[in-house]
Every structure is written in C-alpha cells, then in structure tokens.
Write a protein that holds these residues in place. Structure first.
Motif, PDB file in Angstrom:
ATOM      1  N   HIS A  82       0.699  -1.157  -0.017  1.00 50.59           N
ATOM      2  CA  HIS A  82      -0.095  -0.248  -0.134  1.00 50.59           C
ATOM      3  C   HIS A  82       1.034   1.142  -0.130  1.00 50.59           C
ATOM      4  O   HIS A  82       2.226   1.000   0.238  1.00 50.59           O
ATOM      5  CB  HIS A  82      -0.906  -0.183   1.125  1.00 50.59           C
ATOM      6  CG  HIS A  82      -0.236   0.078   2.277  1.00 50.59           C
ATOM      7  ND1 HIS A  82       0.013  -1.079   3.295  1.00 50.59           N
ATOM      8  CD2 HIS A  82       0.339   1.040   3.317  1.00 50.59           C
ATOM      9  CE1 HIS A  82       0.703  -0.830   4.283  1.00 50.59           C
ATOM     10  NE2 HIS A  82       0.983   0.486   4.450  1.00 50.59           N
ATOM     11  N   ALA A  84       1.045   4.823   2.116  1.00 51.34           N
ATOM     12  CA  ALA A  84       0.568   5.716   3.090  1.00 51.34           C
ATOM     13  C   ALA A  84       0.713   6.988   3.036  1.00 51.34           C
ATOM     14  O   ALA A  84       1.854   7.512   2.813  1.00 51.34           O
ATOM     15  CB  ALA A  84       1.195   4.967   4.215  1.00 51.34           C
ATOM     16  N   CYS A 104     -13.832   4.816   3.797  1.00 56.11           N
ATOM     17  CA  CYS A 104     -12.467   4.331   4.699  1.00 56.11           C
ATOM     18  C   CYS A 104     -12.875   3.232   5.441  1.00 56.11           C
ATOM     19  O   CYS A 104     -14.102   3.014   6.204  1.00 56.11           O
ATOM     20  CB  CYS A 104     -11.911   5.659   5.448  1.00 56.11           C
ATOM     21  SG  CYS A 104     -11.054   6.814   4.472  1.00 56.11           S
ATOM     22  N   PHE A 117      -4.356   4.680  12.124  1.00 53.88           N
ATOM     23  CA  PHE A 117      -4.319   4.695  10.472  1.00 53.88           C
ATOM     24  C   PHE A 117      -5.690   4.108  10.078  1.00 53.88           C
ATOM     25  O   PHE A 117      -6.271   3.435  10.963  1.00 53.88           O
ATOM     26  CB  PHE A 117      -3.124   3.814  10.185  1.00 53.88           C
ATOM     27  CG  PHE A 117      -2.900   2.486  10.689  1.00 53.88           C
ATOM     28  CD1 PHE A 117      -3.666   1.361   9.796  1.00 53.88           C
ATOM     29  CD2 PHE A 117      -2.647   1.874  11.848  1.00 53.88           C
ATOM     30  CE1 PHE A 117      -3.605   0.236  10.033  1.00 53.88           C
ATOM     31  CE2 PHE A 117      -3.037   0.746  12.289  1.00 53.88           C
ATOM     32  CZ  PHE A 117      -3.097  -0.401  11.315  1.00 53.88           C
ATOM     33  N   THR A 118      -5.917   4.191   8.838  1.00 50.21           N
ATOM     34  CA  THR A 118      -7.107   3.287   8.099  1.00 50.21           C
ATOM     35  C   THR A 118      -6.640   3.363   6.678  1.00 50.21           C
ATOM     36  O   THR A 118      -5.631   4.104   6.437  1.00 50.21           O
ATOM     37  CB  THR A 118      -8.247   4.446   8.270  1.00 50.21           C
ATOM     38  OG1 THR A 118      -9.406   3.559   7.817  1.00 50.21           O
ATOM     39  CG2 THR A 118      -8.193   5.678   7.571  1.00 50.21           C
ATOM     40  N   PHE A 119      -7.327   2.585   6.075  1.00 48.75           N
ATOM     41  CA  PHE A 119      -7.196   2.304   4.702  1.00 48.75           C
ATOM     42  C   PHE A 119      -8.108   2.488   3.989  1.00 48.75           C
ATOM     43  O   PHE A 119      -9.439   2.634   4.311  1.00 48.75           O
ATOM     44  CB  PHE A 119      -6.926   0.782   4.331  1.00 48.75           C
ATOM     45  CG  PHE A 119      -5.803   0.211   4.888  1.00 48.75           C
ATOM     46  CD1 PHE A 119      -4.485   0.392   4.212  1.00 48.75           C
ATOM     47  CD2 PHE A 119      -5.466  -0.267   5.916  1.00 48.75           C
ATOM     48  CE1 PHE A 119      -3.258  -0.046   4.517  1.00 48.75           C
ATOM     49  CE2 PHE A 119      -4.173  -0.490   6.810  1.00 48.75           C
ATOM     50  CZ  PHE A 119      -3.012  -0.409   5.905  1.00 48.75           C
ATOM     51  N   GLU A 129      -3.463   4.496   2.426  1.00 47.16           N
ATOM     52  CA  GLU A 129      -3.456   4.377   3.950  1.00 47.16           C
ATOM     53  C   GLU A 129      -3.363   5.835   4.346  1.00 47.16           C
ATOM     54  O   GLU A 129      -2.502   6.612   3.860  1.00 47.16           O
ATOM     55  CB  GLU A 129      -2.430   3.690   4.637  1.00 47.16           C
ATOM     56  CG  GLU A 129      -2.585   3.694   6.094  1.00 47.16           C
ATOM     57  CD  GLU A 129      -1.184   2.902   6.548  1.00 47.16           C
ATOM     58  OE1 GLU A 129      -0.782   2.999   7.941  1.00 47.16           O
ATOM     59  OE2 GLU A 129      -0.521   2.027   5.937  1.00 47.16           O
ATOM     60  N   TYR A 131      -2.130   7.681   7.697  1.00 45.71           N
ATOM     61  CA  TYR A 131      -1.094   7.388   8.893  1.00 45.71           C
ATOM     62  C   TYR A 131      -1.137   8.664   9.725  1.00 45.71           C
ATOM     63  O   TYR A 131      -0.432   9.501   9.304  1.00 45.71           O
ATOM     64  CB  TYR A 131      -0.015   6.966   8.428  1.00 45.71           C
ATOM     65  CG  TYR A 131       0.769   6.252   9.717  1.00 45.71           C
ATOM     66  CD1 TYR A 131       0.579   5.014  10.029  1.00 45.71           C
ATOM     67  CD2 TYR A 131       1.653   7.072  10.368  1.00 45.71           C
ATOM     68  CE1 TYR A 131       1.181   4.409  11.177  1.00 45.71           C
ATOM     69  CE2 TYR A 131       2.464   6.430  11.307  1.00 45.71           C
ATOM     70  CZ  TYR A 131       2.383   5.167  11.717  1.00 45.71           C
ATOM     71  OH  TYR A 131       2.831   4.696  12.935  1.00 45.71           O
TER      72      TYR A 131
END
Length: 133
Positions: A82, A84, A104, A117-119, A129, A131
């Motif tokens: 991924h 970030a 998200c 954090f999240t994707f 991502e 962050y």
C-alpha cells in the motif's frame, strides 16, 4: 572490509497505471489535493503521463496505457502492499473523503507506534493508507 552504503535520499515518486486516466487524475488532484507538475500525451504510445505532487514534494506519476492488464492489489498480495499518506487529523481527512464518496475502513491503532491509521482505495482499488502523525 567495510562496504559503502547506497546514498539514497528518499523516494522521488511512485508510478501508477490507471484503468481510467481522467477518473484517477480527478481523484488524486481534486480529492486528495495533489498539484499537477506536468502532463504529457505520448502519441506513439497512445498514453498520458501526469506528474503530480503534494506540498512536501511527494510525487506520483499517473499513466494511461490502453489494454494494460489488471493486477491483484489486496494488501497481502506480493508486490507493493500500500501507499501511506501522512496526516495530522485523521478524522478530518476521513470526513473529507466521505464527502467525496470515498469509504475508509475503521480506524486502527498500530500496536508498535500507537499511531492511528486507516485504509481506503483509489479508483482502481489500489490500497491507500492514512497514517496520523
């Protein structure tokens, strides 16, 4: 014998081949806030190349290639896992993305750094991502 280390200073850019160039360009510039540095149509390849950047100099190259094959992109597939992005206020960015129809995942806590954090995904499903710094 001592070996010398490579003199790498950081990443210059990450390149992304888009399935829908116009949709991806709008996503990265209008929603994520990248600025266009340069954009060129390469007639011999029937391909666009667009260099875009964030304020800190982080850059992406967006490409269009007719007939480019799809690639598995789930976070656990081999290859780039991924990309970030650093953020100060994760909830603000999640709200901004939601306003633009970008979903998200729930916020998680990194068990080692204790950062949040999240994707989310770009128009081609590439894992991105947020962050929190």
């Amino acid at each position: 014998m001592e070996t010398k280390k490579a003199q790498l200073k950081g990443f210059h850019h990450v390149a992304v081949i888009c399935s829908d160039y116009a949709k991806s360009k709008a996503f990265y510039t209008e929603i994520l806030g990248f600025a266009v540095i340069d954009e060129n149509y390469r007639e011999e390849r029937d391909s666009y190349k667009c260099d875009i950047a964030l304020a800190d100099g982080s850059q992406l190259e967006l490409f269009s290639f007719p007939g480019a094959p799809a690639r598995p992109s789930r976070p656990e597939a081999q290859g780039l896992r991924h990309l970030a992005f650093k953020v100060d206020q994760i909830e603000q960015v999640i709200s901004h993305l939601a306003h633009h129809g970008v979903a998200c995942e729930p916020i998680r806590i990194d068990p080692y750094t204790h950062r949040r954090f999240t994707f989310f995904q770009d128009p081609d499903g590439l894992p991105l991502e947020l962050y929190e710094q």
